[in-house]
Design a protein around this motif. Structure first.
Motif, PDB file in Angstrom:
ATOM      1  N   ALA A  75     -52.597  95.506  -1.182  1.00 31.81           N
ATOM      2  CA  ALA A  75     -53.532  94.809  -2.069  1.00 31.81           C
ATOM      3  C   ALA A  75     -53.853  95.616  -3.323  1.00 31.81           C
ATOM      4  O   ALA A  75     -53.974  95.059  -4.414  1.00 31.81           O
ATOM      5  N   TYR A  76     -54.001  96.921  -3.168  1.00 34.24           N
ATOM      6  CA  TYR A  76     -54.420  97.739  -4.299  1.00 34.24           C
ATOM      7  C   TYR A  76     -53.285  98.545  -4.927  1.00 34.24           C
ATOM      8  O   TYR A  76     -53.317  98.833  -6.115  1.00 34.24           O
ATOM      9  N   GLY A  77     -52.271  98.902  -4.143  1.00 39.74           N
ATOM     10  CA  GLY A  77     -51.203  99.741  -4.668  1.00 39.74           C
ATOM     11  C   GLY A  77     -50.034  98.996  -5.274  1.00 39.74           C
ATOM     12  O   GLY A  77     -49.387  99.485  -6.201  1.00 39.74           O
ATOM     13  N   PHE A  78     -49.751  97.800  -4.764  1.00 38.77           N
ATOM     14  CA  PHE A  78     -48.567  97.076  -5.226  1.00 38.77           C
ATOM     15  C   PHE A  78     -48.830  96.204  -6.446  1.00 38.77           C
ATOM     16  O   PHE A  78     -47.900  95.858  -7.167  1.00 38.77           O
ATOM     17  N   LEU A  79     -50.074  95.852  -6.694  1.00 38.75           N
ATOM     18  CA  LEU A  79     -50.395  94.954  -7.803  1.00 38.75           C
ATOM     19  C   LEU A  79     -49.834  95.426  -9.151  1.00 38.75           C
ATOM     20  O   LEU A  79     -49.205  94.635  -9.859  1.00 38.75           O
ATOM     21  N   PRO A  80     -49.987  96.691  -9.531  1.00 42.39           N
ATOM     22  CA  PRO A  80     -49.425  97.110 -10.835  1.00 42.39           C
ATOM     23  C   PRO A  80     -47.911  96.924 -10.916  1.00 42.39           C
ATOM     24  O   PRO A  80     -47.379  96.577 -11.974  1.00 42.39           O
ATOM     25  N   PHE A  81     -47.228  97.114  -9.806  1.00 42.74           N
ATOM     26  CA  PHE A  81     -45.770  96.961  -9.798  1.00 42.74           C
ATOM     27  C   PHE A  81     -45.361  95.489  -9.837  1.00 42.74           C
ATOM     28  O   PHE A  81     -44.330  95.148 -10.418  1.00 42.74           O
ATOM     29  N   TYR A  82     -46.164  94.623  -9.227  1.00 39.97           N
ATOM     30  CA  TYR A  82     -45.901  93.189  -9.349  1.00 39.97           C
ATOM     31  C   TYR A  82     -46.108  92.749 -10.798  1.00 39.97           C
ATOM     32  O   TYR A  82     -45.348  91.943 -11.324  1.00 39.97           O
ATOM     33  N   MET A  83     -47.131  93.299 -11.441  1.00 38.40           N
ATOM     34  CA  MET A  83     -47.375  92.977 -12.851  1.00 38.40           C
ATOM     35  C   MET A  83     -46.213  93.464 -13.714  1.00 38.40           C
ATOM     36  O   MET A  83     -45.736  92.737 -14.586  1.00 38.40           O
ATOM     37  N   LEU A  84     -45.750  94.692 -13.456  1.00 39.79           N
ATOM     38  CA  LEU A  84     -44.626  95.247 -14.215  1.00 39.79           C
ATOM     39  C   LEU A  84     -43.372  94.400 -14.017  1.00 39.79           C
ATOM     40  O   LEU A  84     -42.688  94.073 -14.991  1.00 39.79           O
ATOM     41  N   THR A  85     -43.078  94.028 -12.787  1.00 36.21           N
ATOM     42  CA  THR A  85     -41.885  93.226 -12.515  1.00 36.21           C
ATOM     43  C   THR A  85     -41.965  91.876 -13.210  1.00 36.21           C
ATOM     44  O   THR A  85     -40.968  91.383 -13.750  1.00 36.21           O
ATOM     45  N   THR A  86     -43.150  91.278 -13.224  1.00 35.48           N
ATOM     46  CA  THR A  86     -43.333  90.005 -13.917  1.00 35.48           C
ATOM     47  C   THR A  86     -43.049  90.164 -15.415  1.00 35.48           C
ATOM     48  O   THR A  86     -42.334  89.346 -16.010  1.00 35.48           O
ATOM     49  N   LEU A  87     -43.582  91.207 -16.005  1.00 33.03           N
ATOM     50  CA  LEU A  87     -43.360  91.469 -17.431  1.00 33.03           C
ATOM     51  C   LEU A  87     -41.874  91.729 -17.717  1.00 33.03           C
ATOM     52  O   LEU A  87     -41.318  91.197 -18.681  1.00 33.03           O
ATOM     53  N   VAL A  88     -41.239  92.502 -16.871  1.00 34.36           N
ATOM     54  CA  VAL A  88     -39.818  92.818 -17.054  1.00 34.36           C
ATOM     55  C   VAL A  88     -38.969  91.553 -16.941  1.00 34.36           C
ATOM     56  O   VAL A  88     -38.065  91.327 -17.751  1.00 34.36           O
ATOM     57  N   ALA A  89     -39.263  90.721 -15.938  1.00 36.08           N
ATOM     58  CA  ALA A  89     -38.506  89.468 -15.782  1.00 36.08           C
ATOM     59  C   ALA A  89     -38.738  88.540 -16.968  1.00 36.08           C
ATOM     60  O   ALA A  89     -37.811  87.887 -17.439  1.00 36.08           O
ATOM     61  N   ALA A  90     -39.950  88.508 -17.483  1.00 32.27           N
ATOM     62  CA  ALA A  90     -40.260  87.622 -18.607  1.00 32.27           C
ATOM     63  C   ALA A  90     -39.623  88.084 -19.914  1.00 32.27           C
ATOM     64  O   ALA A  90     -39.388  87.270 -20.804  1.00 32.27           O
ATOM     65  N   THR A  91     -39.339  89.364 -20.001  1.00 29.26           N
ATOM     66  CA  THR A  91     -38.791  89.905 -21.247  1.00 29.26           C
ATOM     67  C   THR A  91     -37.348  90.387 -21.116  1.00 29.26           C
ATOM     68  O   THR A  91     -36.787  90.906 -22.082  1.00 29.26           O
ATOM     69  N   ALA A  92     -36.779  90.233 -19.937  1.00 25.99           N
ATOM     70  CA  ALA A  92     -35.395  90.671 -19.673  1.00 25.99           C
ATOM     71  C   ALA A  92     -35.179  92.126 -20.080  1.00 25.99           C
ATOM     72  O   ALA A  92     -34.185  92.481 -20.687  1.00 25.99           O
ATOM     73  N   SER A  93     -36.120  92.969 -19.734  1.00 20.46           N
ATOM     74  CA  SER A  93     -36.019  94.392 -20.092  1.00 20.46           C
ATOM     75  C   SER A  93     -35.764  95.252 -18.853  1.00 20.46           C
ATOM     76  O   SER A  93     -36.372  96.304 -18.675  1.00 20.46           O
ATOM     77  N   TRP A  94     -34.861  94.801 -18.020  1.00 25.27           N
ATOM     78  CA  TRP A  94     -34.568  95.460 -16.745  1.00 25.27           C
ATOM     79  C   TRP A  94     -34.115  96.900 -16.911  1.00 25.27           C
ATOM     80  O   TRP A  94     -34.530  97.773 -16.135  1.00 25.27           O
TER      81      TRP A  94
END
Length: 162
Positions: A75-94
């Protein structure tokens, strides 16, 4: 930042999955971390979570301390990484964060596998594996898709299913 979701349907899938994961992080997981599930809880998704756990995931409902702590970590540790993955997928900056995303995918895979092994080897395993995995499968699908996108970004190739 340029949003480029039109380039890849897989990116759309990953954005949708990670929005779902973030929703679970800030609702069900944080509330489970704070207190046991209770019948009649009217908070968003909690009645459904209680009902599902009662029928298909009795160990989650029993809330052993290791599971509470694992859920709190998610709940507290994975949220930033889910946010990062969402941003990366939205911007194709893998390619820019492939190392971080690979490490996170490995950590998430370890957590998910340990959780499922613990569930099925407990004294109260899920009575219906197919039903149990219905809400769990998106996590495994996401890990596979993220690793595929990261691998393709390091070679410059597009995954064959796109």
């Amino acid at each position: 930042i340029m949003v480029s979701l039109s380039r890849s349907p897989i990116d759309w899938v990953l954005v949708a999955l990670h929005v779902y994961f973030m929703l679970m992080n800030v609702t069900v997981e944080r509330w489970y971390c704070a207190a046991p599930l209770k019948k009649g809880d009217t908070r968003f998704l909690m009645a459904e979570t209680f009902s599902f756990s009662e029928s298909y995931n009795p160990l989650f409902l029993a809330r052993p301390e290791w599971m509470r702590l694992a859920t709190c970590a998610s709940a507290y540790g994975f949220l930033p990484f889910y946010m990062l993955t969402t941003l990366v997928a939205a911007t194709a900056s893998w390619s820019k964060v492939r190392t971080v995303l690979t490490m996170f995918a490995g950590a998430k895979l370890y957590a998910v596998l340990m959780y499922h092994i613990s569930e099925f080897t407990s004294s109260t395993p899920p009575p219906s594996p197919a039903t149990y995995f219905a809400p769990e499968a998106p996590y495994l699908v996401s890990i596979a898709l993220v690793l595929t996108k990261v691998a393709a970004s390091s070679t410059g190739a597009r995954p064959k299913f796109e």
